[in-house]
Each structure stands twice: as structure tokens, then as C-alpha cells.
Design a protein around this motif. Structure first.
Motif, PDB file in Angstrom:
ATOM      1  N   THR A 130      -1.135   0.379 -10.598  1.00  0.00           N
ATOM      2  CA  THR A 130      -1.378   1.026  -9.470  1.00  0.00           C
ATOM      3  C   THR A 130      -2.889   1.241  -9.356  1.00  0.00           C
ATOM      4  O   THR A 130      -3.671   1.681 -10.442  1.00  0.00           O
ATOM      5  CB  THR A 130      -0.918   2.706  -9.675  1.00  0.00           C
ATOM      6  OG1 THR A 130       0.622   2.330  -9.946  1.00  0.00           O
ATOM      7  CG2 THR A 130      -1.001   3.290  -8.023  1.00  0.00           C
ATOM      8  N   GLU A 164      -6.464   2.599  -6.745  1.00  0.00           N
ATOM      9  CA  GLU A 164      -7.035   3.021  -5.522  1.00  0.00           C
ATOM     10  C   GLU A 164      -8.175   2.683  -5.240  1.00  0.00           C
ATOM     11  O   GLU A 164      -8.911   2.177  -6.063  1.00  0.00           O
ATOM     12  CB  GLU A 164      -7.227   4.629  -6.019  1.00  0.00           C
ATOM     13  CG  GLU A 164      -7.760   5.482  -4.812  1.00  0.00           C
ATOM     14  CD  GLU A 164      -8.182   6.775  -5.056  1.00  0.00           C
ATOM     15  OE1 GLU A 164      -9.383   7.010  -5.214  1.00  0.00           O
ATOM     16  OE2 GLU A 164      -7.225   7.556  -5.334  1.00  0.00           O
ATOM     17  N   LYS A 165      -8.100   2.094  -3.817  1.00  0.00           N
ATOM     18  CA  LYS A 165      -9.238   1.385  -3.262  1.00  0.00           C
ATOM     19  C   LYS A 165     -10.582   2.260  -3.041  1.00  0.00           C
ATOM     20  O   LYS A 165     -10.203   3.353  -3.000  1.00  0.00           O
ATOM     21  CB  LYS A 165      -8.908   0.332  -2.352  1.00  0.00           C
ATOM     22  CG  LYS A 165      -7.822  -0.589  -2.489  1.00  0.00           C
ATOM     23  CD  LYS A 165      -8.317  -1.611  -3.511  1.00  0.00           C
ATOM     24  CE  LYS A 165      -9.437  -2.622  -2.793  1.00  0.00           C
ATOM     25  NZ  LYS A 165      -9.728  -3.816  -3.768  1.00  0.00           N
ATOM     26  N   GLN A 188      -7.084   3.768  -0.047  1.00  0.00           N
ATOM     27  CA  GLN A 188      -5.848   3.257  -0.207  1.00  0.00           C
ATOM     28  C   GLN A 188      -5.223   2.763  -1.663  1.00  0.00           C
ATOM     29  O   GLN A 188      -6.064   2.708  -2.532  1.00  0.00           O
ATOM     30  CB  GLN A 188      -5.728   1.481   0.354  1.00  0.00           C
ATOM     31  CG  GLN A 188      -6.178   1.926   2.135  1.00  0.00           C
ATOM     32  CD  GLN A 188      -6.211   0.379   2.822  1.00  0.00           C
ATOM     33  OE1 GLN A 188      -5.408  -0.548   2.087  1.00  0.00           O
ATOM     34  NE2 GLN A 188      -6.807   0.365   3.767  1.00  0.00           N
ATOM     35  N   VAL A 189      -3.872   3.142  -1.730  1.00  0.00           N
ATOM     36  CA  VAL A 189      -3.463   2.885  -3.143  1.00  0.00           C
ATOM     37  C   VAL A 189      -2.567   1.620  -3.138  1.00  0.00           C
ATOM     38  O   VAL A 189      -1.590   1.459  -2.217  1.00  0.00           O
ATOM     39  CB  VAL A 189      -2.459   4.165  -3.345  1.00  0.00           C
ATOM     40  CG1 VAL A 189      -1.838   3.748  -4.713  1.00  0.00           C
ATOM     41  CG2 VAL A 189      -3.509   5.397  -3.578  1.00  0.00           C
ATOM     42  N   TRP A 190      -2.786   0.721  -3.884  1.00  0.00           N
ATOM     43  CA  TRP A 190      -2.202  -0.624  -3.890  1.00  0.00           C
ATOM     44  C   TRP A 190      -1.140  -0.616  -5.346  1.00  0.00           C
ATOM     45  O   TRP A 190      -1.721  -0.168  -6.479  1.00  0.00           O
ATOM     46  CB  TRP A 190      -3.314  -1.701  -4.239  1.00  0.00           C
ATOM     47  CG  TRP A 190      -3.750  -1.905  -2.967  1.00  0.00           C
ATOM     48  CD1 TRP A 190      -3.899  -1.489  -1.671  1.00  0.00           C
ATOM     49  CD2 TRP A 190      -4.704  -3.262  -2.844  1.00  0.00           C
ATOM     50  NE1 TRP A 190      -4.709  -1.883  -1.095  1.00  0.00           N
ATOM     51  CE2 TRP A 190      -5.370  -3.028  -1.484  1.00  0.00           C
ATOM     52  CE3 TRP A 190      -5.013  -4.365  -3.819  1.00  0.00           C
ATOM     53  CZ2 TRP A 190      -6.333  -4.209  -1.121  1.00  0.00           C
ATOM     54  CZ3 TRP A 190      -5.821  -5.127  -3.122  1.00  0.00           C
ATOM     55  CH2 TRP A 190      -6.647  -5.150  -2.099  1.00  0.00           C
ATOM     56  N   GLU A 191      -0.042  -0.699  -5.211  1.00  0.00           N
ATOM     57  CA  GLU A 191       0.990  -1.097  -6.411  1.00  0.00           C
ATOM     58  C   GLU A 191       1.031  -2.574  -6.536  1.00  0.00           C
ATOM     59  O   GLU A 191       1.489  -3.451  -5.679  1.00  0.00           O
ATOM     60  CB  GLU A 191       2.406  -0.535  -5.963  1.00  0.00           C
ATOM     61  CG  GLU A 191       3.293  -0.489  -7.177  1.00  0.00           C
ATOM     62  CD  GLU A 191       2.968   1.134  -7.929  1.00  0.00           C
ATOM     63  OE1 GLU A 191       3.270   1.084  -9.017  1.00  0.00           O
ATOM     64  OE2 GLU A 191       2.538   1.832  -7.278  1.00  0.00           O
ATOM     65  N   LEU A 192       0.465  -3.037  -7.592  1.00  0.00           N
ATOM     66  CA  LEU A 192       0.404  -4.638  -7.863  1.00  0.00           C
ATOM     67  C   LEU A 192       1.514  -5.019  -9.073  1.00  0.00           C
ATOM     68  O   LEU A 192       1.561  -4.572 -10.063  1.00  0.00           O
ATOM     69  CB  LEU A 192      -0.736  -5.233  -8.116  1.00  0.00           C
ATOM     70  CG  LEU A 192      -1.979  -4.591  -7.194  1.00  0.00           C
ATOM     71  CD1 LEU A 192      -3.386  -4.835  -7.860  1.00  0.00           C
ATOM     72  CD2 LEU A 192      -1.887  -5.623  -5.826  1.00  0.00           C
ATOM     73  N   ILE A 194      -8.522  -6.829  -6.851  1.00  0.00           N
ATOM     74  CA  ILE A 194      -9.396  -5.786  -7.435  1.00  0.00           C
ATOM     75  C   ILE A 194     -10.992  -5.985  -7.335  1.00  0.00           C
ATOM     76  O   ILE A 194     -11.517  -7.108  -7.934  1.00  0.00           O
ATOM     77  CB  ILE A 194      -8.628  -5.374  -8.775  1.00  0.00           C
ATOM     78  CG1 ILE A 194      -7.170  -5.187  -8.605  1.00  0.00           C
ATOM     79  CG2 ILE A 194      -9.486  -4.013  -9.495  1.00  0.00           C
ATOM     80  CD1 ILE A 194      -6.470  -4.987 -10.123  1.00  0.00           C
ATOM     81  N   ASP A 236     -13.364   0.331  -7.656  1.00  0.00           N
ATOM     82  CA  ASP A 236     -11.979   0.587  -7.634  1.00  0.00           C
ATOM     83  C   ASP A 236     -11.311   1.549  -8.774  1.00  0.00           C
ATOM     84  O   ASP A 236     -12.197   1.498  -9.746  1.00  0.00           O
ATOM     85  CB  ASP A 236     -10.899  -0.720  -7.337  1.00  0.00           C
ATOM     86  CG  ASP A 236     -10.938  -1.465  -6.209  1.00  0.00           C
ATOM     87  OD1 ASP A 236     -11.788  -0.805  -5.118  1.00  0.00           O
ATOM     88  OD2 ASP A 236     -10.402  -2.448  -6.308  1.00  0.00           O
ATOM     89  N   ASN A 255       2.920  -3.747 -13.887  1.00  0.00           N
ATOM     90  CA  ASN A 255       2.846  -3.071 -12.637  1.00  0.00           C
ATOM     91  C   ASN A 255       1.666  -2.133 -12.834  1.00  0.00           C
ATOM     92  O   ASN A 255       1.491  -1.204 -13.485  1.00  0.00           O
ATOM     93  CB  ASN A 255       4.228  -2.422 -12.298  1.00  0.00           C
ATOM     94  CG  ASN A 255       4.145  -1.408 -10.784  1.00  0.00           C
ATOM     95  OD1 ASN A 255       3.242  -0.585 -10.652  1.00  0.00           O
ATOM     96  ND2 ASN A 255       4.967  -2.223  -9.875  1.00  0.00           N
ATOM     97  N   MET A 297       0.664  -1.333   0.034  1.00  0.00           N
ATOM     98  CA  MET A 297      -0.045   0.046   0.038  1.00  0.00           C
ATOM     99  C   MET A 297       0.820   1.217  -0.157  1.00  0.00           C
ATOM    100  O   MET A 297       1.759   1.372   0.687  1.00  0.00           O
ATOM    101  CB  MET A 297      -0.962   0.174   1.220  1.00  0.00           C
ATOM    102  CG  MET A 297      -1.865  -1.133   1.233  1.00  0.00           C
ATOM    103  SD  MET A 297      -2.739  -1.191   2.683  1.00  0.00           S
ATOM    104  CE  MET A 297      -3.540  -2.704   2.748  1.00  0.00           C
TER     105      MET A 297
END
Length: 448
Positions: A61, A63-64, A68-72, A29, A33, A59, A1
Motif C-alpha cells: 500500500t 500513498e502518493k 492518493q492511496v494505491w494498493e499494488l 512508485i 511516496d 501486496n 486507488m
């Protein structure tokens, strides 16, 4: 996150759906989102997304919904889709047409139809993705650079005429005269183009058509095909420019002119290059060219070679259906006025080969006007009004082109179900394909 501060000004793309069993579902996801970036870059539209996610390591990015910001980091097969569906399918606003064309079919629609039918798109991304024809009048310098630098090809262009002044007049847009300049930019970059010319009698035909075809032939390195189609004129043209419909004599002149160009092009190259729509041959009372002369049918969606292809498919398949047992003894087919003679002749052969009686009914277009004769513009209301009480047998077959793509609804919002109920027989849509029509008739169960 991650902290979302650096993404505050980034264009967000709301996720409307996540496909079951997809990579996106597996990594958590959810609908609602937002996609913020791919490989650290902001996504302008669907083309960026498609290109940047078509690798084995991606990769993204996200935003939930709680901020929260997820980098996957995702490993996958290069052609494997992530499984995300976006609220805006293009991931951007759709470009609207700003022309005022004298021949625009949408301007000839009656009032009171569903709002989506009045929307005029002119988006180059839909041209690449779906084969939609665009006019190039709303392309910015940035668009042209993006298309050429990333080699986004092929595109489908409504040219109509290469005479700058005439194109401005016909399209009601001062930028319309820039078409050759833009095409030359595409030529430098090797962007393949398929072109259409909506031919208006006494406007862009005759010598003007020769000029346009000459200009396009000079760009044959990128112009892969040209369709010449007659203007569609409905009865709802109040307040619009007067345009003469094509008749037998004027249609014959077009056919002769196009065929003259085909002979020239075949001498100079290995392609006919330009093709006249089936409707011109029908209006002129001329035989259609042989199946082989349509090459790989590059303009089939424009009604070019549709009948030749249908007949060829039928001819190849008919022997497989001779004496095949058919449960139904009597069926019917509805089609447009222009295709009726061809369909009637094919169904006569069906009767001989399969022993089933086939009634064929041409439906006159009262909704748009009798000059509109193609099957794809027939409404459910006209079908009901003209077929009710007719002998339809145990099923009615209709071309699937009558229905809204992906739905069982006609242009006037009458559903396939309500048509069947009104006529008292099941109405069965069939693709415009000779073999599929034979297969549909052979498989019909007795419905009465």
C-alpha cells in the motif's frame, strides 16, 4: 486507488529512492511516496519489510505525493527485491546506547571531529543485519519476544562480564546486570550468539574472565564464539576512569588463560570457542596460532586471526607471482605499528619474488595516542606528517580499513585524494588480504 482514511494512524515510511529498472519503478512508485503497509499490515521496521516482501506474491500500500492511496499486487521471485530505498534505512529510529562504559572508545575521541563519530548505536536490528555488537541493555520485553518468536539470529553481543554487579559498574547502567537472564531467554529459543569481551586490566580479567567464560561455555548450544580483545585507550581520557593498559606480562597471562580454555573446550567439544585478539599476541611477543586453529574465523572483524589469515593468503598466492613482470620498480606500504613486523617480513618476500623494492613504514598514532597501534585507526594527518619526504616509490599502498566504509575519507576527514596530493604519489587502498595485496603490487603502473 483507495480512500486513505483507514491508514491515517499508520506509521508512514518515506521513500527516498527507487532503483532503476526495479519492480517499484515499473509499477510507478516514485521518490517522495510513502509505504503504508505490506500485505495489509503496518510495517514497524526494516525487518518486517524484508520478511513480508520475501515471497512470490506481495501486496503493498503506497500513498502518493498527492494523497492518493494505491494498493499494488505484485508477483515476483521470492528473493527479488522491490527496489525501494527509504529515508530511514531501518524504517524506524535507530536505538542509541544509554550506557556509560568505562572503556567506551567514543568517549575518548578528541573534540572537533565530525558529528557522526560521536553517535553511539546499540540497535539489535543492526546486530542482525550488519554484525554490530550490542549490549542488550536497551532491549524491551517486546524486543526479546520479537527476537525469540521470529528467531532473529545470529546476534552479536558485547558481554564483557557475566558478573551482574561488575557489569553494572563497568557499563554505568543498572540494567547491565540482566545480561545472563536475556541470554537464557535466547537459549530457550535457540538464538545463535557471537560474544565479545573488552578486557580491562584489573577489572574483568583473571578470575572474572574465568567466570564469564564458564557462564558462556555453559550456553555453548547458542554461543558460537567469544572474542577477548584488549581495551583501547586513547590519550583523550580526561575525567574518565583510570584503566591500566596491558603490557607484555599481563598480555601473556591473557594469552595463556585463553589458550587454557581453548584446550578445555576442544576436549569437551569440537571448537576452541574463545579466541584472543591478535593484539594480545603482539603485546606478549608470542607467535600467532596456526591458521587452522582460528576455525572459520568467526571473530575476524574483532581483529582475531587477521594476521594469520593475511599470511596464509599470502603464502598460498606468492608462487603465482614469482618472476611476474612488474612495471613499477619501487613502491611503499604504510601500516600500523602492531602489524609492521608482519608486513615487513611479507614485503621482503615480495622483493625476492617480484624484483620490486618495497618500503614499509609504520605510522605512529599521534592523533589518538601511541598506545593505539592498529592500522584501522590511523588518520590521514598522521600519514602526511610522518610520510612526507620519505621515499615512497611510485605508489603508496594502505589498508582499506583506514578509510570510512564505502568512502575515500580518513577518520580526520582528510580524503584519499588530498593524501595523494600531499605525498606526491597515488595512495591506493587494498583490502587486508594477502592475495589482493600481491595483485595490487603486481598491477601497479609506473606513475613517475
Amino acid at each position: 486507488m483507495l480512500n486513505g482514511e483507514r491508514f491515517k494512524l499508520v506509521k508512514k515510511h518515506r521513500i527516498a529512492g527507487v532503483e532503476a529498472g526495479s519492480i517499484a519503478e515499473e509499477v510507478g512508485i516514485e521518490p517522495g511516496d510513502f509505504l503504508l503497509a505490506v500485505n495489509g499490515q503496518a510495517v514497524e521496521d526494516i525487518l518486517d519489510y524484508m520478511e513480508w516482501t520475501s515471497s512470490d506474491e506481495v501486496n503493498i500500500t503506497i500513498e502518493k505525493s498527492d494523497g492518493q492511496v494505491w494498493e499494488l499486487e505484485i508477483e515476483k521471485d521470492p528473493d527479488e527485491d522491490l527496489g525501494l530505498n527509504f529515508e530511514q534505512p531501518l524504517m524506524d529510529r535507530q536505538r542509541v546506547c544509554r550506557n556509560r562504559c568505562i572503556f567506551c572508545f567514543i568517549d575518548q575521541l578528541p573534540r572537533g571531529m565530525r558529528s557522526t563519530l560521536y553517535y553511539k548505536d546499540d540497535d539489535w536490528r543492526l546486530s542482525f543485519l550488519m554484525g554490530n555488537y550490542i549490549t542488550l541493555t536497551n532491549l524491551t520485553e517486546k524486543d526479546v519476544k520479537r527476537i525469540t518468536s521470529r528467531h532473529i539470529s545470529p546476534l552479536y553481543v558485547s558481554v564483557h562480564t557475566t558478573n551482574p554487579q561488575l557489569r553494572q559498574r563497568m557499563m554505568g547502567n543498572r540494567r547491565a546486570g540482566e545480561v545472563l537472564n536475556i541470554l537464557k531467554e535466547f537459549e530457550k529459543a535457540g538464538i545463535s550468539i557471537h560474544c565479545q569481551i573488552v578486557l580491562c586490566r584489573n577489572w574483568n580479567d583473571g578470575a572474572e574472565l574465568d567466570r564469564t567464560l564458564s557462564d558462556l561455555w555453559n550456553m555453548k548450544s547458542i554461543v558460537k564464539s567469544v572474542a577477548v580483545v584488549p581495551v583501547g585507550l586513547t590519550k583523550h581520557r580526561q575525567g574518565l576512569e583510570d584503566i591500566l593498559p596491558f603490557d607484555a606480562e599481563s598480555a601473556a597471562r591473557v594469552v595463556e588463560q585463553v589458550e587454557g580454555w581453548q584446550r578445555r573446550c576442544r576436549k569437551e567439544s569440537d571448537t576452541a570457542f574463545v579466541f584472543a585478539a591478535d593484539e594480545f599476541y603482539i603485546l606478549a611477543g608470542r607467535e600467532f596460532p596456526p591458521y587452522e586453529e582460528y576455525e572459520d574465523f568467526p571473530q575476524i572483524e574483532n581483529g582475531v586471526g587477521l594476521i594469520a589469515k593475511l599470511v596464509h593468503e599470502f603464502d598460498e598466492a606468492i608462487d603465482d607471482y614469482r618472476e611476474r613482470s612488474v612495471a613499477a620498480k619501487e613502491v611503499s606500504v604504510a601500516t600500523g605499528v602492531s602489524a609492521y613486523p608482519t608486513i615487513r617480513a611479507l614485503m621482503d618476500r615480495v622483493q625476492q619474488a617480484m624484483g620490486v623494492t618495497v618500503h614499509v613504514y609504520p605510522v605512529v598514532n599521534r592523533f589518538f595516542g601511541e598506545s593505539v597501534t592498529v592500522a584501522g585507526l590511523i588518520t590521514g594527518g598522521d600519514m602526511i606528517a610522518q610520510l612526507k619526504g620519505k621515499n615512497l616509490g611510485e605508489a603508496l599502498f594502505i589498508p582499506s580499513t583506514m578509510l570510512r566504509k564505502g568512502e575515500d575519507v580518513f577518520l580526520d576527514d582528510i580524503t584519499l585524494e588530498s593524501l595523494s596530493a600531499s605525498l606526491g604519489v597515488p595512495a591506493i587502498p587494498v583490502p587486508v588480504d594477502g592475495r589482493e595485496l600481491l595483485e595490487a603490487i603486481s598491477k601497479i603502473d609506473r606513475c613517475r
